[in-house]
Design an enzyme around this catalytic site. Structure first.
Site, PDB file in Angstrom:
ATOM      1  N   ARG A 120       0.820  -1.232   0.000  1.00  0.00           N
ATOM      2  CA  ARG A 120       0.000   0.000   0.000  1.00  0.00           C
ATOM      3  C   ARG A 120       0.848   1.274   0.000  1.00  0.00           C
ATOM      4  O   ARG A 120       0.394   2.341   0.404  1.00  0.00           O
ATOM      5  CB  ARG A 120      -0.981   0.020   1.166  1.00  0.00           C
ATOM      6  CG  ARG A 120      -1.947  -1.129   1.135  1.00  0.00           C
ATOM      7  CD  ARG A 120      -3.194  -0.850   1.947  1.00  0.00           C
ATOM      8  NE  ARG A 120      -4.076  -1.999   1.885  1.00  0.00           N
ATOM      9  CZ  ARG A 120      -4.018  -3.035   2.717  1.00  0.00           C
ATOM     10  NH1 ARG A 120      -3.150  -3.031   3.695  1.00  0.00           N
ATOM     11  NH2 ARG A 120      -4.837  -4.041   2.570  1.00  0.00           N
ATOM     12  N   LYS A 142       3.048  11.736 -11.139  1.00  0.00           N
ATOM     13  CA  LYS A 142       2.178  10.890 -11.969  1.00  0.00           C
ATOM     14  C   LYS A 142       2.907   9.585 -12.225  1.00  0.00           C
ATOM     15  O   LYS A 142       4.021   9.588 -12.744  1.00  0.00           O
ATOM     16  CB  LYS A 142       1.858  11.570 -13.308  1.00  0.00           C
ATOM     17  CG  LYS A 142       0.757  12.593 -13.206  1.00  0.00           C
ATOM     18  CD  LYS A 142       0.295  13.050 -14.585  1.00  0.00           C
ATOM     19  CE  LYS A 142      -0.785  14.109 -14.469  1.00  0.00           C
ATOM     20  NZ  LYS A 142      -1.146  14.686 -15.772  1.00  0.00           N
ATOM     21  N   LYS A 224       7.373  23.488 -13.577  1.00  0.00           N
ATOM     22  CA  LYS A 224       6.536  22.313 -13.273  1.00  0.00           C
ATOM     23  C   LYS A 224       6.222  22.260 -11.776  1.00  0.00           C
ATOM     24  O   LYS A 224       5.091  21.963 -11.381  1.00  0.00           O
ATOM     25  CB  LYS A 224       7.222  21.023 -13.734  1.00  0.00           C
ATOM     26  CG  LYS A 224       6.390  19.808 -13.397  1.00  0.00           C
ATOM     27  CD  LYS A 224       6.291  18.779 -14.457  1.00  0.00           C
ATOM     28  CE  LYS A 224       5.205  17.768 -14.087  1.00  0.00           C
ATOM     29  NZ  LYS A 224       5.241  16.565 -14.890  1.00  0.00           N
ATOM     30  N   GLU A 234      -4.553  17.602 -10.729  1.00  0.00           N
ATOM     31  CA  GLU A 234      -5.184  18.063 -11.972  1.00  0.00           C
ATOM     32  C   GLU A 234      -6.704  18.124 -11.836  1.00  0.00           C
ATOM     33  O   GLU A 234      -7.437  17.615 -12.689  1.00  0.00           O
ATOM     34  CB  GLU A 234      -4.778  17.114 -13.111  1.00  0.00           C
ATOM     35  CG  GLU A 234      -4.738  17.804 -14.463  1.00  0.00           C
ATOM     36  CD  GLU A 234      -4.111  16.932 -15.536  1.00  0.00           C
ATOM     37  OE1 GLU A 234      -2.964  16.466 -15.339  1.00  0.00           O
ATOM     38  OE2 GLU A 234      -4.750  16.723 -16.566  1.00  0.00           O
ATOM     39  N   HIS A 252      -0.898  12.785 -28.442  1.00  0.00           N
ATOM     40  CA  HIS A 252      -1.365  11.444 -28.049  1.00  0.00           C
ATOM     41  C   HIS A 252      -2.128  10.791 -29.197  1.00  0.00           C
ATOM     42  O   HIS A 252      -2.018   9.576 -29.413  1.00  0.00           O
ATOM     43  CB  HIS A 252      -2.245  11.523 -26.795  1.00  0.00           C
ATOM     44  CG  HIS A 252      -1.455  11.859 -25.559  1.00  0.00           C
ATOM     45  ND1 HIS A 252      -1.995  12.510 -24.476  1.00  0.00           N
ATOM     46  CD2 HIS A 252      -0.161  11.649 -25.246  1.00  0.00           C
ATOM     47  CE1 HIS A 252      -1.066  12.678 -23.547  1.00  0.00           C
ATOM     48  NE2 HIS A 252       0.055  12.162 -23.993  1.00  0.00           N
TER      49      HIS A 252
HETATM   50  N1  GLY Z   1       3.248  15.567 -17.924  1.00  0.00           N
HETATM   51  C1  GLY Z   1       2.148  16.296 -17.479  1.00  0.00           C
HETATM   52  C2  GLY Z   1       1.978  16.270 -15.997  1.00  0.00           C
HETATM   53  O1  GLY Z   1       2.841  15.803 -15.281  1.00  0.00           O
HETATM   54  O2  GLY Z   1       0.970  16.702 -15.518  1.00  0.00           O
END
Ligand code: GLY
Length: 363
Positions: A120, A142, A224, A234, A252
């Protein structure tokens, strides 16, 4: 350039990105973990280990603590995910175990998801080895794998505890992969930093040995880090982390229709950035001269602006309509209001998008 690490500010999940004295920092961190009774494991791929055969050993890893997987996108699969879990379970790794990803985006995404899932969740560290993973995928948490039905369909947000950006590792990167990483660098200039865009235009080429490179990589990571700190998962209704997908809805679709491997991700992003610019011009958000400005910079870094060979328009549109970033059944794009500033835009006319694809060589 500052020698201090850059912090990704996520309250209790905040972490440093190291840019200076990276190999020494990594070695010291591994020693500290061991001294605290923690064990270490690393997941990498055969190509990276071949290019940097002593890197992990010098950081204090033993051979049996490193799992070497085949290089390439097919490794980001349920099968290799399962192999990674067995590697940890087979060595009776417990919750004190820490997992390091040593590789590009495929290894980082896979190892991150393994770390998010095993027992976990165990601690995870990123050592990116490609330009693309240094400026993009290693930062922000991500993680995930592909399914036969599509890319990144399974995954989790799982932030690393630290990222080690050692630009020396780029010296063995093939030029085509370096160029692919530049697509993400250009993207940051277009969506958030006009000065970066202009600085890139002014460069007389850039490669792994260029003295300007470390500061450029840091600048991208700083953008970033800010975006992720603001919208980690997001979920913003507009703008937010989705802005990092400038050009990616097109990219994509290209990767999906051309077949993964025909275009490197960054090459498809190069075309996507040009199309996102044309879309922004069509929406009267950008002056027409920016099409030339963007196509020039994309070509300057050896990236394509158009499809190499015709892809079927209907297939591209179907792939776009499946994009997981669409909202309420409507196409969602990231567009620019000027170079250096981007917004999310919903409800774009399908026919407008078709015209853009035809301009890029679809039929
Ligand atoms: N590569 C886009 C993000 O990490 O949100």
């Amino acid at each position: 350039m500052s020698t201090q690490p850059l912090m990704v500010q996520l309250t209790e999940r905040s972490y440093p990105i190291h840019f200076s004295g990276v190999a020494e920092q990594l070695k010291a961190d591994v020693a500290t973990l061991r001294a605290a009774g923690r064990s270490v494991r690393a997941i990498s791929d055969a190509r990276v280990l071949n290019a940097h055969p002593h890197y992990l050993a010098q950081a204090g890893f033993q051979d049996n603590e490193v799992l070497a997987l085949p290089a390439g996108e097919p490794t980001k699969s349920v099968e290799f995910f399962s192999q990674c879990l067995s590697f940890l379970a087979g060595q009776a790794a417990n919750r004190d175990c820490t997992l390091f990803a040593f590789g590009g985006g495929v290894i980082g995404d896979l190892a991150g998801y393994v770390a998010a899932s095993y027992l976990r969740g165990i601690d995870f560290y990123q050592i990116p080895t490609t330009l693309l993973s240094m400026v993009d995928s290693s930062v922000g948490g991500k993680t995930g794998i592909n399914l036969p039905e599509g890319k990144n369909l399974v995954g989790a947000f799982w932030q690393p505890k630290a990222v080690y950006v050692d630009s020396e590792l780029l010296q063995t990167l093939p030029p085509r992969e370096f160029a692919a990483g530049m697509a993400e660098v250009i993207k940051y200039g277009m969506l958030a930093d006009r000065e970066l865009f202009n600085d890139l235009v002014a460069l007389d080429g850039l490669n792994a040995r260029s003295p300007e490179l470390p500061a450029i990589v840091r600048r991208c990571c700083a953008i970033k880090a800010l975006v992720v700190a603001d919208d980690e998962k997001e979920t913003a209704r507009s703008g937010g982390r989705a802005l990092l997908n400038l050009g990616h809805t097109f990219a994509h679709a290209i990767e999906n229709v051309a077949g993964y491997g025909q275009y490197l991700h960054g090459e498809a992003v190069g075309i996507g950035l040009c199309l996102a610019t044309r879309l922004s011009v069509a929406l009267k958000q950008l002056p027409i001269r920016d099409i030339v400005n963007v196509e020039r910079i994309v070509s300057q870094f050896q990236l394509p602006c158009r499809l190499n060979e015709a892809l079927r328009l209907e297939e591209l549109m179907t792939a776009m309509l499946r994009d997981k970033k669409n909202r309420g059944g409507q196409l969602r794009f990231v567009t620019m209001t000027e170079i250096g500033s981007a917004v999310t835009t919903d409800g774009i006319e399908i026919n407008l998008v078709k015209d853009l694809w035809r301009e890029a060589g679809a039929e």
